[in-house]
Design a protein around this motif. Structure first.
Motif, PDB file in Angstrom:
ATOM      1  N   ASP A 103       8.452  -3.879  12.723  1.00 16.97           N
ATOM      2  CA  ASP A 103       8.265  -4.591  11.455  1.00 16.97           C
ATOM      3  C   ASP A 103       8.867  -3.681  10.393  1.00 16.97           C
ATOM      4  O   ASP A 103       8.377  -2.582  10.156  1.00 16.97           O
ATOM      5  CB  ASP A 103       6.746  -4.769  11.297  1.00 16.97           C
ATOM      6  N   SER A 106      10.998  -5.766   5.024  1.00 14.01           N
ATOM      7  CA  SER A 106       9.913  -6.557   4.426  1.00 14.01           C
ATOM      8  C   SER A 106       9.821  -6.532   2.901  1.00 14.01           C
ATOM      9  O   SER A 106       8.781  -6.185   2.340  1.00 14.01           O
ATOM     10  CB  SER A 106       8.560  -6.117   5.033  1.00 14.01           C
ATOM     11  N   PRO A 107      10.905  -6.927   2.220  1.00 14.47           N
ATOM     12  CA  PRO A 107      10.839  -6.962   0.755  1.00 14.47           C
ATOM     13  C   PRO A 107      10.034  -8.176   0.259  1.00 14.47           C
ATOM     14  O   PRO A 107       9.670  -9.031   1.063  1.00 14.47           O
ATOM     15  CB  PRO A 107      12.307  -7.107   0.352  1.00 14.47           C
ATOM     16  N   ASN A 108       9.778  -8.198  -1.025  1.00 14.64           N
ATOM     17  CA  ASN A 108       9.025  -9.304  -1.607  1.00 14.64           C
ATOM     18  C   ASN A 108       9.949 -10.275  -2.328  1.00 14.64           C
ATOM     19  O   ASN A 108      10.898  -9.866  -2.999  1.00 14.64           O
ATOM     20  CB  ASN A 108       7.972  -8.757  -2.567  1.00 14.64           C
ATOM     21  N   HIS A 143       9.012  -8.872   7.767  1.00 12.64           N
ATOM     22  CA  HIS A 143       7.753  -9.496   7.320  1.00 12.64           C
ATOM     23  C   HIS A 143       7.823  -9.690   5.793  1.00 12.64           C
ATOM     24  O   HIS A 143       7.170  -8.994   5.013  1.00 12.64           O
ATOM     25  CB  HIS A 143       6.606  -8.559   7.702  1.00 12.64           C
ATOM     26  N   GLY A 145       7.531 -10.654   2.008  1.00  7.46           N
ATOM     27  CA  GLY A 145       6.409 -11.010   1.131  1.00  7.46           C
ATOM     28  C   GLY A 145       6.731 -12.281   0.365  1.00  7.46           C
ATOM     29  O   GLY A 145       7.258 -12.238  -0.732  1.00  7.46           O
ATOM     30  N   GLU A 255       5.233 -13.734   5.212  1.00  6.09           N
ATOM     31  CA  GLU A 255       3.769 -13.859   5.158  1.00  6.09           C
ATOM     32  C   GLU A 255       3.328 -15.321   5.183  1.00  6.09           C
ATOM     33  O   GLU A 255       2.296 -15.659   5.770  1.00  6.09           O
ATOM     34  CB  GLU A 255       3.243 -13.167   3.892  1.00  6.09           C
ATOM     35  N   TYR A 321      -3.594  -9.510   1.791  1.00  4.49           N
ATOM     36  CA  TYR A 321      -2.532  -8.871   2.585  1.00  4.49           C
ATOM     37  C   TYR A 321      -3.072  -8.541   3.991  1.00  4.49           C
ATOM     38  O   TYR A 321      -2.412  -8.787   5.009  1.00  4.49           O
ATOM     39  CB  TYR A 321      -2.156  -7.599   1.811  1.00  4.49           C
ATOM     40  N   ASP A 325      -1.934  -9.694   7.787  1.00  5.06           N
ATOM     41  CA  ASP A 325      -1.521  -8.716   8.797  1.00  5.06           C
ATOM     42  C   ASP A 325      -2.336  -8.858  10.082  1.00  5.06           C
ATOM     43  O   ASP A 325      -1.815  -8.623  11.176  1.00  5.06           O
ATOM     44  CB  ASP A 325      -1.612  -7.293   8.228  1.00  5.06           C
ATOM     45  N   TYR A 343       5.255  -0.304  12.566  1.00  6.59           N
ATOM     46  CA  TYR A 343       5.404  -0.699  11.166  1.00  6.59           C
ATOM     47  C   TYR A 343       6.116   0.412  10.411  1.00  6.59           C
ATOM     48  O   TYR A 343       5.576   1.507  10.292  1.00  6.59           O
ATOM     49  CB  TYR A 343       4.042  -0.903  10.510  1.00  6.59           C
ATOM     50  N   GLN A 349       0.977   3.227   2.035  1.00  7.41           N
ATOM     51  CA  GLN A 349       0.186   2.155   2.643  1.00  7.41           C
ATOM     52  C   GLN A 349      -0.601   2.634   3.857  1.00  7.41           C
ATOM     53  O   GLN A 349      -1.162   1.829   4.604  1.00  7.41           O
ATOM     54  CB  GLN A 349       1.087   0.979   3.009  1.00  7.41           C
ATOM     55  N   HIS A 352      -4.081   1.248   4.327  1.00  4.30           N
ATOM     56  CA  HIS A 352      -4.052  -0.159   4.764  1.00  4.30           C
ATOM     57  C   HIS A 352      -3.889  -0.246   6.281  1.00  4.30           C
ATOM     58  O   HIS A 352      -4.602  -0.982   6.955  1.00  4.30           O
ATOM     59  CB  HIS A 352      -2.909  -0.898   4.059  1.00  4.30           C
ATOM     60  N   PHE A 353      -2.925   0.522   6.806  1.00  6.75           N
ATOM     61  CA  PHE A 353      -2.682   0.421   8.241  1.00  6.75           C
ATOM     62  C   PHE A 353      -3.833   0.999   9.070  1.00  6.75           C
ATOM     63  O   PHE A 353      -4.152   0.475  10.127  1.00  6.75           O
ATOM     64  CB  PHE A 353      -1.323   1.023   8.602  1.00  6.75           C
TER      65      PHE A 353
HETATM   66  N1  ARG Z   1       5.985  -6.594   1.644  1.00  6.35           N
HETATM   67  C1  ARG Z   1       5.242  -5.376   1.753  1.00  6.35           C
HETATM   68  C2  ARG Z   1       5.531  -4.475   0.552  1.00  6.35           C
HETATM   69  O1  ARG Z   1       6.540  -4.636  -0.089  1.00  6.35           O
HETATM   70  C3  ARG Z   1       5.570  -4.593   2.998  1.00  6.35           C
HETATM   71  C4  ARG Z   1       5.170  -5.286   4.272  1.00  6.35           C
HETATM   72  C5  ARG Z   1       5.110  -4.359   5.439  1.00  6.35           C
HETATM   73  N2  ARG Z   1       4.730  -5.001   6.674  1.00  6.35           N
HETATM   74  C6  ARG Z   1       3.496  -5.393   6.952  1.00  6.35           C
HETATM   75  N3  ARG Z   1       3.296  -6.032   8.077  1.00  6.35           N
HETATM   76  N4  ARG Z   1       2.495  -5.155   6.166  1.00  6.35           N
HETATM   77  O2  ARG Z   1       4.730  -3.631   0.253  1.00  6.35           O
END
Ligand code: ARG
Length: 592
Positions: A103, A106-108, A143, A145, A255, A321, A325, A343, A349, A352-353
Motif C-alpha cells: 500500500d 495514497s495521495p488525497n 489507497h 484518500g 477509501e 480513517y 483501514d 504500508y 502515522q 495509527h498503524f
Molecule cells: N491518504 C493517506 C494520507 O495522505 C495515506 C494512506 C496510507 N494508507 C493507508 N492504508 N492508510 O495520509
C-alpha cells in the motif's frame, strides 16, 4: 537439522569484512538466545551438519557464534562465468514465492501531490520492483484518500462556484470557473480553503457543508456525480505524475471503495466488546495487555496514562480513517490471501498503524495469524534551514513543479558538460532533453532512496545532481561510460557474453566479488524494506568498476583473451548497474 522448528527464512548471510571471510551470519546467536542455548555450542552443532564443501572452504566459528564462510576460488569463478554468459544475474527467484500487498503513494483527492509524496511513491515502487524481481507475487495498491469530511466543503463550494446551481455565488464563480479550466487541482484546493474559512466563522455554512456530506454518503445522485468529477480531475493529475515517475499500480482502490462495509466493521467490533461507545463516538480502547509505555491506546498526560482510543465511528455517525483501514485489511485478505501487507507511510502515522494492527488482531484472531502487517515508515524532507522543505514563499512544494525544476536543472548541467567536450565527442544535441529527463527525475528519486528511510534528510539540488558522489547521475554516467567502451570497440554489450572470464588483477577480483553480492543485496532490501542498501551497493560497484578500469586496460589489453575477459566483466557490470537502477525505479541512457 539441528533446530527443526527454526524459521530459516530469517537467517541472513551477509557479505562481511574480508578479514573474516567473504560472508558471515549472526543468525545462530539470536536463534540460540530465543531457545536459551549456548550460541557457540549451537554453532558447533550446525557446522557439524552443514555441507557447503562444494562452495566454501572450512566454515569457521568466530566470536560469540558467528559463522564465517570463504568461497572456494572454483565456485567463485564458476558463478562469475555463468553470469557473464547470461545464465543468471547473481540472484535466484524465490523457491517459495510470497504474496505481498504493498500500500503506497495514497495521495488525497482535491489536493496537489507535494514533495512529500515522492517518499512513499519512490520507496513503495522500489520495494515492489525488488520483490517482483525476486519472484514474489506483488499486489500494489494505491489507497487514495477519496472519501471523507473534506467533500462536504468541496461539494458546497462546487455548487456555489459553478454556473447553474441554485445558490451560485457570483464572486466565487468569477474566480473558480476560469481557474477550474486552467488548473483544476489548484481550483479545488482554493475552493476548499475558501469554504473552510467560511465554515470557521459561520456555523450555518458548516451545517450546509455537513448536509452535503450526508447527502453524498447517502448516495444522492447529484452529489455523487460531482464527487466523481472531482475524483476524476485528481486522478488525471496523479496519473500525469505517476507517468513521469514511471510508477504503476495493480490496484487503486480508494477509501470510498470500502464504504459499504464500514457499518459492519463497527457493529462487529461493538458486538465482540472490542469497541465501546464514549461521548457519542465509538472507539477501541486499551485491553490492558501491554505495559503502558508500549500501549498505543494510551498516552501520557501530566504524568498520567490516559486513554487514546482508535476511533471507528464519530458522534455524528460518520466513520474514521481507522474504520476504512480495518475494512481494507479484511478485503485484502479475502481477495488475495497475502502473507504480508506492507504500508509505506510517513512515520508520523506510526501510532495509527500500531492501533490498526492490534485492533485487527483482536477483531479477526485467526486471519491475523496468517498475515504479517508491516508499517514501513519514513522521515521528513527538510529544507537547508532544517525545517520542512517549502518554497521561498513558504508554500508546500508541488511535486509536478519539483520534477520540472529537476529536469531544467539537469538540462543546464548536461548542456554544460557537453559543451566542455570537443565537438566530435559530444552526444547529439537532440538527445540532450531526454538525458536531462532521465537524470533529473532519477536524481530526485535517488536522493530520496539513499538515506536510511527513517531519517529526515535535507533536500539539496547541487548534491543530488552532482556527477561525483553517491548520486543518480554518477551511476547513470558509470553505466553510459561502459556502453561507450562497447561503442568504441564497435560491438555491443550483448556480444560480450563469455564464459572465459579470468580474474587476475586485484581490481578485477574485487569487482567480481562485489558483483557476486548483488543477489544478497536484493534479498536484504526485500527483508528489511530498505532500498538504500541497493543504492549503496551500486555506488560501491561503480567505484570498484572505476578502479578496475583505471588499472586494467580493456581495449588495449595485452592479449586477445584478456581483452575478451575484461570486456565480459564490463558487460556484466553494465547489466548489474542497469538492473539495479531499474529496480530502484531509475532509468539509464546509453550515452551522456
Ligand atoms: N491518504 C493517506 C494520507 O495522505 C495515506 C494512506 C496510507 N494508507 C493507508 N492504508 N492508510 O495520509
Amino acid at each position: 537439522m539441528v533446530l527443526p522448528d527454526a524459521d530459516v527464512s530469517t537467517v541472513l548471510v551477509r557479505p562481511c569484512d574480508p578479514k573474516f571471510g567473504d560472508y558471515q551470519t549472526n543468525a545462530l546467536m539470536s536463534l540460540a538466545k530465543a531457545r536459551k542455548l549456548n550460541p557457540r555450542q549451537l554453532a558447533t552443532d550446525v557446522v557439524a551438519k552443514l555441507d557447503v564443501s562444494a562452495l566454501c572452504e572450512k566454515v569457521e566459528i568466530a566470536g560469540a557464534g558467528f559463522l564465517n564462510f570463504r568461497l572456494l576460488p572454483a565456485a567463485f569463478a564458476q558463478t562469475i562465468n555463468a553470469a557473464a554468459c547470461g545464465k543468471h544475474l547473481f540472484f535466484d527467484r524465490a523457491a517459495a514465492p510470497r504474496t505481498i500487498v504493498i500500500d503506497f503513494s495514497s495521495p488525497n483527492v482535491a489536493k496537489p501531490m507535494h514533495v512529500g509524496h515522492i517518499r512513499s511513491t519512490g520507496i513503495g515502487d522500489a520495494l515492489q520492483r525488488t520483490l517482483r524481481l525476486l519472484g514474489h507475487q506483488v499486489i500494489s495498491d494505491n489507497h487514495i484518500g477519496d472519501w471523507g469530511t473534506q467533500f462536504g466543503k468541496l461539494l458546497l463550494g462546487w455548487k456555489s462556484g459553478i454556473t447553474g446551481f441554485k445558490n451560485t455565488n457570483e464572486d466565487l464563480r468569477l474566480k473558480f470557473e476560469p481557474l477550474l479550466k486552467e488548473d483544476p487541482i489548484a481550483a479545488l484546493e482554493w475552493l476548499y480553503k475558501v469554504i473552510n474559512s467560511a465554515c470557521d466563522g459561520q456555523p450555518a455554512v458548516l451545517e450546509e457543508a455537513k448536509a452535503e456530506l450526508v447527502k453524498l454518503q447517502a448516495g444522492d445522485a447529484e452529489n455523487v456525480s460531482i464527487w466523481k468529477e472531482m475524483t476524476a480531475l485528481s486522478q488525471k493529475q496523479f496519473d500525469t505524475i505517476y507517468g513521469r515517475l514511471g510508477v504503476k499500480f495493480d490496484q487503486a482502490l480508494g477509501e470510498s471503495f470500502y464504504n459499504p462495509w464500514l457499518g459492519q466493521v463497527v457493529t462487529g467490533l461493538l458486538a465482540r466488546g472490542i469497541a465501546r461507545e464514549s461521548e457519542g463516538a465509538v472507539g477501541v480502547f486499551s485491553d490492558g495487555s501491554m505495559p503502558p509505555k508500549e500501549d498505543p491506546f494510551l498516552v501520557s498526560r501530566d504524568g498520567e496514562w490516559v486513554a487514546d482510543p482508535a476511533l471507528v465511528r464519530k458522534s455524528d455517525g460518520g466513520f474514521n480513517y481507522m474504520t476504512t483501514d480495518l475494512a481494507t485489511i479484511d478485503y485484502r485478505l479475502k481477495t488475495w490471501s497475502p502473507t504480508e501487507i506492507v504500508y509505506v507511510v510517513d512515520d508520523r502515522q506510526s501510532p495509527h498503524f500500531k492501533k490498526l494492527f492490534l485492533t485487527f488482531a483482536r477483531w479477526k484472531q485467526d486471519d491475523a495469524k496468517k498475515v504479517k502487517l508491516v508499517h514501513v515508515g519514513f522521515g521528513k524532507i527538510l529544507g537547508e534551514d532544517g525545517k520542512p522543505f517549502k518554497t521561498r514563499s513558504g508554500d508546500t512544494v508541488k511535486l509536478g513543479d519539483l520534477l520540472d525544476e529537476a529536469q531544467e536543472r539537469a538540462f543546464a548541467l548536461v548542456k554544460s558538460k557537453q559543451l566542455e567536450r570537443p565537438e566530435a565527442e559530444r552526444v547529439p544535441e537532440n538527445l540532450w532533453p531526454e538525458i536531462a529527463r532521465v537524470v533529473g527525475i532519477g536524481s530526485v528519486k535517488y536522493a530520496d532512496l539513499l538515506p536510511n528511510r527513517q531519517s529526515d534528510y535535507i533536500f539539496n539540488w547541487d548534491k543530488m545532481l552532482a556527477f561525483n558522489g553517491n548520486t543518480a547521475p554518477y551511476l547513470q554516467y558509470a553505466y553510459a561510460r561502459i556502453q561507450s567502451i562497447f561503442r568504441k570497440a564497435e560491438t555491443s554489450n550483448i556480444e560480450h557474453r563469455t564464459s572465459n572470464i579470468e580474474l587476475k588483477a586485484a581490481e578485477e577480483i574485487a569487482l567480481a566479488r562485489h558483483l557476486l553480492n548483488f543477489g544478497i543485496t536484493l534479498e536484504a532490501v526485500a527483508d528489511e524494506y530498505r532500498p538504500n542498501y541497493l543504492c549503496n551497493y551500486l555506488y560501491e560497484l561503480a567505484g570498484k568498476f572505476t578502479s578496475f578500469y583505471e588499472n586494467c586496460p580493456v581495449l588495449k589489453a595485452d592479449d586477445e583473451a584478456t581483452r575478451a575477459s575484461r570486456l565480459g566483466l564490463c558487460a556484466l557490470t553494465a547489466r548489474v548497474l542497469k538492473q539495479g537502477l531499474e529496480t530502484l525505479g531509475i532509468e539509464t541512457v546509453e550515452q551522456m
